[in-house]
Design a protein around this motif. Structure first.
Motif: not given
Lengths: 257, 257, 257
Positions: B28-33, B36-37, B60
């Motif tokens: 369930g990571l988000t786009l910015t995560q 940047e990760w 998404n």
């Protein structure tokens, strides 16, 4: 983007809904985290609780609340903060602050501070004139065991006093209230509760995966579950829909029906 | 920025590599995560799995997949989703969806749904004409114990059928398949597997730190490890390189060699 | 935004402070995470440690350090990295690198590599001419039990050699050094330490909530606590202030005083 649709899955009511609620515990999400997390799984989030007293020490609280409001996600402050206010004789101040923040929901609990039942019911009645009230039953003391009939009596009285849903305590850890200290469900207690109440009137705190699986198997995909960690919301939705090993049977039954 | 270089560390093959893979579980990571990760530790990420059926309910999803593709990180959907499709007779639809998403890798498992071995091998053969196939061996049922010779036979057949790597099951929790319910490695089983196969043909799910340490000590810094939580990728890389207490001996040996 | 103020809470010294420190373990935060996390709870963060050797493999390390510096949060590298440098005879190179990064704090530990006490003290003395030194006492080996009088002797010598604070080891997991392998506090040991030293000279690693509660109850809201996970900083602050069930008594006492 529209969702894929080649699988046959259990149906879920649309938001705002009365059952199948996913109640999320936010203990310090940042603004971008909220925004992007919502983009990922917002359809599955029904209400967010800012755990215990975290709201009081969150520096950018107003921005957080405004962001949730712009996403149509109701925010509720953890019951502990109200208990602190009660213990300091600051209920009116608390109420003004919540109103000033623009919140529509409040949580009333007596998990720590001793409160006469009549006082709690009076508080629920009073708050229910202005807010949607979630009241909570059960002690945060993991060693406290309360007889089922007393849970039933308390829940009945709180629903009559105007609670929208009654939350059954588990803590962030899932090791108190309706669970044993090792996280196991107090099954006899839960059976007793759903004998007296439709499960849609209750909101079961169930932070651990095994607990979520137990409730979904017992009461179906549209059971109300609370204290869900934000990064487990998608995982919980897959459990509800039978898209994870632990509940795959459910989706099969639907497909065969 | 170039990395510091004053220490003598074990060498790691460049990407794309055949051994030393770090296979990450995204639930369930988000786009910015993700973005940047990747900036923090992208060199160490070889492949990302969207766990079990999470892809199906991620709103998404296309943006997520496109982002991973722009970072040259292959994405694979969890095997459970294909198992659900199989159980509903929707394999063709599944395949079209995966193709439409632009994925280059697929996972084939039979951790929940019973499947005749020939059917599984046929599916691997068929998918291998179009995709890089990771097949998975081992039950998600933590109480199921399968004799080592049957693991060996299954892995051999799946590699012959065209699997790029065979994943040994552990679940997100690290408590099934090659591990006991308490997370301990089934050491005799793993010994048997690496007696028959080069460890680079296998990908060991090992979500817990103690499990990662065990595999690194046993098979060296370039063992393939899977189901790594995103926020543990840097920590795993320090384990591989002897930059954490648990594996410090490795780097010393290298320095003294 | 100004904080709400209708509750009576224990007072906390302003930053930079000598007691009541919250020392945070960063094992891979990204830039936006840091920035937004700081917006949420920056007042409560006194120092950030980039755990063990993670700094050495973080690709965008300079940006991370620069960001923390812009927020006035001191950064310190985990002691393990210096231990690796010592074991490879690269202390001077390590020191140049830390200086080049613009760091003002260093950690000196001997949790893994054997070091003669005189060598450790000499290193502290030398580094203290240029940096604020946090030295660490206690083994990372959870089975190692060291007599309290030896802890006392080591801490005394390190403070005399110039350490700003002495950290008592617990690891990321909270299962070594001052804790038993199951996370329970070695109470007799801690009692002995605070008999000889003001607790403000010590920084107790206490990653688990139950451990934080124990120290706050024992030594008050302004005890120094370390290895706090970033997403637990707000939760810890609520514990310090009596805004969570576990420490609610503290705030009551203050309100009644």
């Amino acid at each position: 983007m529209s969702s894929p649709s080649f699988l046959t899955l259990p149906s879920r009511p649309d938001k705002p809904r009365e059952s199948g609620l996913t109640h999320v515990l936010d203990k310090g999400l940042t603004l971008t985290q909220i925004e992007e997390w919502y983009a990922t799984c917002g359809d599955y989030v029904d209400i967010v609780k800012l755990g215990w007293g975290t709201s009081y020490v969150t520096r950018n609280l107003r921005e957080k609340v405004a962001l949730y409001q712009s996403l149509d996600v109701p925010v509720v402050l953890g019951g502990t903060l109200l208990e602190v206010a009660i213990s300091q004789g600051k209920v009116d101040e608390y109420r003004r602050w919540v109103t000033d923040l623009g919140l529509t929901h409040v949580e009333v609990s007596d998990g720590i501070v001793e409160m006469a039942q009549d006082d709690k019911l009076e508080l629920i009645r009073s708050l229910a004139t202005e807010f949607t009230v979630l009241s909570e039953v059960g002690s945060k003391d993991s060693t406290a065991v309360v007889a089922p009939y007393r849970w039933v009596q308390a829940i009945m009285a709180e629903l009559e006093a105007g609670s929208w849903k009654v939350i059954t305590e588990a803590r962030e850890s899932g090791t108190a209230g309706i669970f044993r200290p090792d996280g196991e469900v107090r099954q006899g207690l839960v059976d007793e509760l759903v004998h007296y109440f439709e499960h849609s009137r209750l909101l079961f705190e169930a932070p651990q995966k095994a607990q979520q699986v137990w409730f979904i198997k017992q009461f179906g995909v549209n059971v109300n579950l609370g204290n869900i960690p934000p990064d487990e919301v998608i995982a919980l939705e897959t459990l509800r829909l039978g898209l994870r090993a632990d509940t795959l049977g459910i989706v099969n039954e639907v497909a065969e029906a």
